[in-house]
Design a protein around this motif. Structure first.
Motif, mmCIF file in Angstrom:
data_model
loop_
_atom_site.group_PDB
_atom_site.id
_atom_site.type_symbol
_atom_site.label_atom_id
_atom_site.label_comp_id
_atom_site.label_asym_id
_atom_site.label_seq_id
_atom_site.Cartn_x
_atom_site.Cartn_y
_atom_site.Cartn_z
ATOM 1 N N THR A 41 0.815 -1.218 0.000
ATOM 2 C CA THR A 41 0.000 0.000 0.000
ATOM 3 C C THR A 41 0.850 1.271 0.000
ATOM 4 O OG1 THR A 41 -1.647 -1.243 1.246
ATOM 5 C CG2 THR A 41 -1.928 1.124 1.201
ATOM 6 N N MET A 225 -4.447 4.654 2.403
ATOM 7 C CA MET A 225 -4.803 4.002 1.154
ATOM 8 C C MET A 225 -4.042 4.605 -0.011
ATOM 9 S SD MET A 225 -8.611 5.559 0.318
ATOM 10 C CE MET A 225 -8.655 4.859 -1.349
ATOM 11 N N THR A 226 -3.797 3.792 -1.006
ATOM 12 C CA THR A 226 -3.323 4.245 -2.305
ATOM 13 C C THR A 226 -4.209 3.584 -3.354
ATOM 14 O OG1 THR A 226 -1.707 2.429 -2.378
ATOM 15 C CG2 THR A 226 -0.910 4.585 -1.625
ATOM 16 N N HIS A 258 -2.031 8.909 -4.165
ATOM 17 C CA HIS A 258 -2.293 8.970 -2.729
ATOM 18 C C HIS A 258 -2.721 10.384 -2.374
ATOM 19 C CE1 HIS A 258 -1.883 8.696 1.582
ATOM 20 N NE2 HIS A 258 -0.971 9.651 1.587
ATOM 21 N N ARG A 302 -5.954 0.003 -2.478
ATOM 22 C CA ARG A 302 -5.176 -0.718 -1.474
ATOM 23 C C ARG A 302 -5.276 0.012 -0.141
ATOM 24 N NH1 ARG A 302 0.189 -1.533 -5.351
ATOM 25 N NH2 ARG A 302 -0.790 -2.995 -6.819
ATOM 26 N N THR A 304 -4.618 -0.190 4.199
ATOM 27 C CA THR A 304 -3.911 -0.858 5.287
ATOM 28 C C THR A 304 -3.917 0.033 6.519
ATOM 29 O OG1 THR A 304 -1.887 -2.082 5.841
ATOM 30 C CG2 THR A 304 -1.615 0.074 4.807
#
Length: 371
Positions: A41, A225-226, A258, A302, A304
Motif C-alpha cells: 500500500t 490508502m493508495t 495517494h 489498497r 492498510t
C-alpha cells in the motif's frame, strides 16, 4: 544457522535476502505471502524531506543509496526509479512558511534542491495543468527516487530462494522459548517451526507476536490508502507532489495515487465500501493536476493500517535479556529496508553491532520493557 523471518514486507524480504546471502538457512513466514501488507500500500517515495534531526536525515539518505548498492550487487535494480521529484505549494500561506523552513533545513544539510518556475515544471512534466501551478512555488529534488514495491519484494525473495530460503504462508501466533532463548515460532494451525534466531519484521503484528516477552513498541496506528489507475495515456515520469495529491508513475501507463484527504475517509477499513469515497476523492484531485487523465478508471484500491513508532523513528535490535531474537519495525520500511537487512546479517551472523541503528534500539522505550 537456522533463521525465521516473520513478515514478507520490504523489511522482511531484505532481511531474508541478506541472511541467505551469508549462508543462513532462512524461512520467511507471512499469512499473505507477497500479496499484501503495508508495503503493498506504500506510496514508496524515496525522500528525506521531513526527516530530522540531521542524524536521522543522514540515515535515511544512506538507506536510499543502499538501494542502488543492492541493485549493483544483484545485477540490476529494476525496482528503482531515480528520476527526482517535483513539488509545489501555494504562496503566502502557513503551508508555504512551513515549506520555507523545511527547505532551509534541508539546504543546511547540503541537500540538492532546485527552485522552479511554472515553465520549468511543465518542461519536466508536460501533462501538468498550468492552472494548478498558478500562485504556487515549486522545487525539484534531483536525488529523490521511487520504488516499485511489488518488484522489490519479488526480486529479493527470488534471490533469497535461489540461496535455499523458503516462504511459508501462515500466521505466527507466538514465539517459542526454550532454555532461556527464543527457539522458533508457533503457527495458527498449531505447527511449530524451530530456529536458532527469529527476526520479527511483522509490522503492525509485531507487538502481539512478541507479547510473551513483556515488551511492546509504542505505536500509532494510521489507516491509509493508495490507488492504482487503469492504463491511461500520460507522460508522467517522476514523483509529483501537488498541494493535495501525490502522483507516481507505476509503469505501462498506470499511476499510483495517494491523498491525505482520502485517508481521512477511512472510518472502518474492513467495511465492504471502505475505499470507495477515498478513491472518488483521489480521482477528482488527480484530474485537477493532470487533465489528460480525466475520467480515469481506478483499477485497484489498497488499504492498510500503517504502524508508526511513537517517536517517528525506526526500531531495530535485540531486547535486554532475550537471546535469539531481533525486532525491526518502522514506518520508513521502503527507505531503510536494505540497511536493516544488512544490519541484521552483521549482528546475527557476525556479531558486529550496526552503527547505523545505535540510536534506534528498542531499549529507548524503557517504559515498555517489562510491561
Amino acid at each position: 544457522m537456522r533463521m525465521i523471518v516473520i513478515g514478507a514486507g520490504a523489511i522482511g524480504c531484505s532481511v531474508a535476502f541478506h541472511l541467505a546471502r551469508e549462508g543462513a538457512s532462512v524461512t520467511v513466514v507471512d499469512p499473505e505471502g507477497l500479496r499484501g501488507g503495508a508495503t503493498l500500500t506504500s506510496f514508496a517515495w524515496l525522500n528525506c524531506h521531513d526527516k530530522s534531526p540531521e542524524d536521522y536525515y543522514r540515515l535515511v539518505m544512506r538507506g536510499n543509496r543502499a538501494h542502488r548498492a543492492l541493485g549493483d550487487e544483484i545485477g540490476h535494480a529494476n525496482w528503482l526509479k531515480l528520476t527526482g521529484a517535483v513539488e509545489w505549494w501555494p504562496t503566502g500561506t502557513e503551508k508555504a512558511r512551513e515549506h520555507s523552513a523545511r527547505l532551509d533545513r534541508l539546504r543546511s544539510y547540503g541537500h540538492q534542491i532546485e527552485t522552479l518556475g511554472a515553465e520549468d515544471v511543465l518542461a519536466l512534466e508536460p501533462d501538468v495543468s498550468r492552472s494548478s501551478l498558478e500562485g504556487c512555488e515549486a522545487v525539484f529534488y534531483p536525488t529523490d527516487g521511487a520504488v516499485d514495491t511489488a518488484v522489490y519484494r519479488h526480486v529479493l525473495m527470488r534471490e533469497a530462494e535461489r540461496r535455499a530460503a523458503s516462504l511459508v504462508e501462515a500466521r505466527v501466533t507466538d514465539l517459542l522459548e526454550r532454555s532461556g532463548r527464543i527457539a522458533g515460532v508457533r503457527l495458527h494451525d498449531g505447527r511449530e517451526l524451530e530456529a536458532d534466531h527469529v527476526v520479527n519484521c511483522a509490522g503492525r503484528a509485531s507487538n502481539p507476536i512478541g507479547v510473551c516477552l513483556g515488551y511492546s513498541v509504542p505505536l500509532e496506528w494510521k489507516p491509509g490508502m493508495t490507488v492504482i489507475t487503469d492504463l491511461c495515456r500520460n507522460n508522467v515520469s517522476r514523483v509529483i507532489k501537488a498541494p493535495e495529491i501525490y502522483i507516481k508513475p507505476e509503469g505501462a501507463g498506470r499511476l499510483l495515487l495517494h491523498a491525505k484527504s482520502a485517508d481521512q475517509t477511512l472510518e472502518d477499513i474492513h467495511a465492504p465500501d471502505a475505499g470507495k469515497a477515498g478513491a472518488e476523492e483521489i480521482a477528482r484531485l488527480v484530474e485537477t493536476v493532470l487533465p489528460a487523465v480525466r475520467d480515469v478508471r481506478i483499477a485497484d484500491v489498497r488499504i492498510t493500517v500503517r504502524p508508526y513508532p511513537i517517536d517517528g523513528k525506526p526500531v531495530f535490535g535485540t531486547l535486554p535479556g532475550v537471546d535469539g531474537y531481533h525486532l525491526a519495525v518502522t514506518h520508513s520500511g521502503i527507505s531503510l529496508g536494505p540497511l536493516i537487512g544488512r544490519a541484521a546479517a552483521e549482528e546475527i551472523l557476525h556479531g558486529k553491532i550496526s552503527t547505523d541503528f545505535e540510536d534506534y534500539r528498542p531499549t529507548r522505550f524503557s517504559q515498555s520493557i517489562g510491561n
